[in-house]
Design an enzyme around this catalytic site. Structure first.
Site, short mmCIF file in Angstrom:
data_model
loop_
_atom_site.label_atom_id
_atom_site.label_comp_id
_atom_site.label_asym_id
_atom_site.label_seq_id
_atom_site.Cartn_x
_atom_site.Cartn_y
_atom_site.Cartn_z
NE ARG A 1 -0.68 0.23 4.95
CZ ARG A 1 -1.35 0.40 6.09
NH1 ARG A 1 -2.62 0.72 6.07
NH2 ARG A 1 -0.76 0.23 7.24
CD GLU B 1 -1.42 5.75 10.25
OE1 GLU B 1 -0.64 4.98 9.67
OE2 GLU B 1 -1.71 5.64 11.45
CD GLU C 1 -5.82 3.83 12.02
OE1 GLU C 1 -4.82 3.17 12.38
OE2 GLU C 1 -6.01 4.20 10.86
CD GLU D 1 -2.62 -3.57 8.87
OE1 GLU D 1 -1.81 -2.69 9.20
OE2 GLU D 1 -3.79 -3.34 8.57
CE LYS D 2 -1.47 -14.31 8.06
NZ LYS D 2 -0.95 -13.37 7.04
CG HIS E 1 -3.42 -4.69 14.19
ND1 HIS E 1 -4.41 -4.16 14.99
CD2 HIS E 1 -2.49 -3.72 14.04
CE1 HIS E 1 -4.08 -2.91 15.31
NE2 HIS E 1 -2.90 -2.62 14.75
C1 GLA Z 1 -2.07 2.41 10.85
C2 GLA Z 1 -2.99 2.36 9.66
C3 GLA Z 1 -3.98 1.26 9.69
C4 GLA Z 1 -3.36 0.00 10.24
C5 GLA Z 1 -2.78 0.29 11.60
C6 GLA Z 1 -2.20 -0.92 12.26
O1 GLA Z 1 -2.51 3.23 11.83
O2 GLA Z 1 -3.67 3.58 9.46
O3 GLA Z 1 -4.45 1.05 8.39
O4 GLA Z 1 -2.37 -0.43 9.37
O5 GLA Z 1 -1.74 1.22 11.45
O6 GLA Z 1 -1.69 -0.63 13.53
#
Ligand code: GLA
Length: 673
Positions: free
Chosen positions: A114, A153, A309, A357-358, A360
């Site tokens: 990404r 971000e 987040e 991110e599985k 997370h």
């Molecule tokens: C960032 C991203 C999310 C995700 C989180 C994981 O904050 O914005 O898409 O990847 O990290 O901690």
């Protein structure tokens, strides 16, 4: 169109990123039912959905998004609608291979991750404008959509791009900034190492070079990179604004953001939003959390902000991803709230089965709803309902800590006197001292009006413009107390050493300049004799040239043995303190105690590890208490405990690991704790 005001929702906001395109349609129904159970009222959708929304160039598929937004709305859940510009689809890069990012070493970043697009690329900029326009036209009046979430971000995973489009933009940017090559040559000091330019086309990006790149060039490159990102934000924001009135935001990363100058970014959004993740190696990561929250609130001018987040438990992208222990998520969330957040959100709603991110954590973990995490998620949702009246109240501080991203960029350049003198480390040490002393702080830019603060702390202001120096001097002359850390006031906006000795812009405020830096060898330490105390210090000594300051601390041992280390200077109505070494948060205590006395600040005393913050409302105040320790404690307070409904008559019992939010009489109206 004019933006509608945020908040658009009654009460506090609760929710998270929601990526239903990863799940079969029937799971969506379960999701919204569980969201209702958890008290979720806002979810961020569509952030990574470009490939689903525009499967082929110019061919849009909004049916699934219509279905999703309708489903959310039918269940009383609002949407923070993302624009998917952080993740263009495979077809985009196949059609526009030049839109890929080129790194410093000339490698072109491929697809399959990404954040791969060059922010300077014309096709990318056109494509994001088109997508934002299509989304805005379609969902401007969808009742579920109360907020727009542009991109994700900015600056991560890549900010810098060294490809041809970026270099062309860079030259244009420099021409606008300097107008003439003569001005550029002067600002960059190109007489050094024979770097003089006589043709704009010869100016390249600061990519791989045999040894270090011209630091002024690199500092401008950081400014340029930040500007590029902000231009991309504006493209999308303005495309949305042409058709829609809902407020628009993007998610910052406060103290964890390197590439974005959030003082500037905060001016561009309708509501400030931040992402924060605990840093596992940090045993006191909740102090870093508090710093991040205060910084976020401050860039937004003190207005209530959104925690866009954080995590319910472990993240997946650190070396050792520690899980949050029972109650820790609640402490984290309530601390953010205490420091001004009116929205508490997570990455992400349901844990992904596939992809990067599985591992997370999520609000609905892989373990499902019969899990500790989900139970705590439901509990937190109930709490936030009980705390609705906190919405809109504000944190007030008597102390400002100076924070400047330009100084961070300059400080982080190569070939400094000591690699161990770090901006972020210094910021954290001074902040931690104030945190442990229960002193609530705002952050401020060195050129802001600081007159409302009793104390201004500059832990690390390596780059300090002459006008910022004048601002701080005026602040002291008019009665302020200023505390400055070592390696401050060294260079101007071009990373050129100020004339008149190190620290010259602060000479009048501090009564000194620094003749020479005396950094220590790695691992060495020394002491500072400070009154009766011997404070341990390391990394940094220096040879201070006094021009009026009184010596309050002296180096004992090390290269500065016998020289002044800590000074105090009276100037006009105020006082300028200087700490010419590196002191830990512990060792700083002796100094800050004296500084508080000069500033007329009496820090409140609470049991160690208990964090207490106040938010002030129109008619009443709220005291937010978070017990990071294991022991039960008692706090002196009178008011209504909003989480238990109990009336507190003088003593609040706060369990180990617990939290409380107490409505008290308004301090403004003469009552209060
Ligand atoms: C960032 C991203 C999310 C995700 C989180 C994981 O904050 O914005 O898409 O990847 O990290 O901690």
């Amino acid at each position: 169109m004019t933006a509608a005001a945020w908040p658009a929702l009654e009460g506090l906001v609760y929710g998270g990123d929601y990526n239903p395109e990863q799940w079969p349609r029937e799971v969506w129904d379960e999701d919204v039912a569980l969201m209702r159970e958890a008290g979720v009222n806002l979810v961020s959708v569509g952030i990574f959905s470009w490939a689903m929304l525009e499967p082929k160039e110019g061919l849009y598929d909004f049916a699934w998004m219509d279905d999703l937004l309708d489903l959310l709305h039918a269940n009383g859940i609002a949407a923070d609608l993302g624009t998917p510009s952080v993740s263009p689809p495979a077809w985009f890069f196949a059609a526009y291979p030049d839109a890929r990012v080129t790194d410093k070493d000339g490698r072109v970043m491929g697809f399959g991750s990404r954040g791969m697009a060059s922010h300077a690329s014309a096709p990318y900029r056109e494509a994001i404008a088109r997508m934002a326009t299509e989304l805005a036209k379609r969902y401007a009046s969808h009742p579920a959509v109360v907020l727009w979430h542009v991109h994700n971000e900015y600056g991560v995973p890549v900010a810098e791009d060294f490809g041809p489009a970026a270099v062309a933009s860079w030259r244009r940017w420099l021409q606008e900034r300097y107008e003439t090559l003569e001005a550029l040559n002067a600002a960059w000091g190109t007489a050094f190492w024979g770097q003089r330019y006589d043709d704009w086309e010869h100016v390249v990006a600061p990519a791989a070079t045999p040894t270090i790149v011209n630091p002024a060039m690199k500092l401008d490159w950081a400014r340029f990179t930040d500007d590029q990102l902000r231009e991309c934000f504006r493209i999308e924001r303005d495309a949305i604004r042409a058709h829609a009135t809902q407020p628009i935001t993007t998610n910052f990363m406060a103290h964890q953001s390197w590439n974005t100058d959030l003082w500037k970014w905060a001016q561009e959004v309708d509501v400030v939003a931040d992402d924060h993740y605990l840093w596992s190696p940090d045993e006191d990561a909740h102090v870093g959390l508090a710093l991040s929250a205060d910084l976020t609130r401050s860039v937004g001018g003190g207005a209530p902000w959104m925690l866009m987040e954080h995590s319910t438990s472990a993240v997946n992208w650190q070396g050792h991803n520690t899980a949050k222990r029972p109650g820790e998520m609640r402490r984290n969330a309530i601390t953010h709230l205490g420091r001004g957040a009116d929205a508490i959100m997570f990455f992400q709603w349901r844990a992904s089965r596939s992809g990067a991110e599985k591992f997370h954590s999520a609000m609905v973990p892989h373990a499902g709803t019969q899990s500790r995490v989900f139970r705590e998620v439901v509990q937190l949702g109930a709490h936030l309902k009980d705390l609705a009246e906190v919405q809109g109240s504000r944190v007030e501080a008597e102390v400002a800590v100076l924070y400047d991203w330009e100084s961070l960029w300059a400080h982080d350049l190569e070939w400094r006197p000591s690699d161990d003198m770090q901006f972020r480390e210094r910021m954290r040490a001074f902040y931690e001292r104030l945190w442990r002393d229960n002193v609530t702080v705002d952050f401020a830019h060195p050129e802001h009006d600081l007159s409302r603060y009793k104390l201004v702390v500059a832990p690390s202001s390596y780059l300090l413009t002459a006008s910022a120096g004048e601002n701080l001097t005026r602040y002291v002359e008019r009665g302020g107390t200023l505390l400055v850390g070592a390696f401050s006031g060294i260079v101007d906006e071009n990373d050129a050493v100020h004339a008149g000795g190190f620290g010259a812009p602060l000479k009048d405020a501090l009564g000194l300049t620094v003749e020479e830096f005396l950094p220590l060898r790695e691992g060495r330490a020394m002491e500072i004799a400070y009154g009766d105390a011997a404070l341990s210090a390391d990394v940094w000594a220096e040879d201070i040239g006094l021009t009026g300051a009184e010596v309050r601390g002296t180096f004992v041992g090390g290269p500065g043995d016998g020289l002044p280390a800590i000074t105090r200077h009276q100037r006009g109505e105020g006082t300028g303190w200087y700490v010419g070494t590196r002191l830990s948060a512990d060792a700083l205590a002796a100094v800050t105690a004296d500084v508080y006395a000069d500033a007329g600040i009496t820090p409140p005393s609470f049991p160690a590890g208990v964090e207490v913050i106040s938010r002030r409302g129109d008619a009443q105040d709220f005291v937010i208490a978070v017990n990071h320790g294991d022991d039960d404690v008692e706090l002196e307070i009178t008011g209504a405990d909003l989480l238990t409904g109990a009336e507190i008559e003088g003593t609040l019992e706060l369990a180990g690991g617990g939290v409380a939010v107490v409505r008290t009489a308004s301090a403004r109206q003469g009552g209060g704790q």
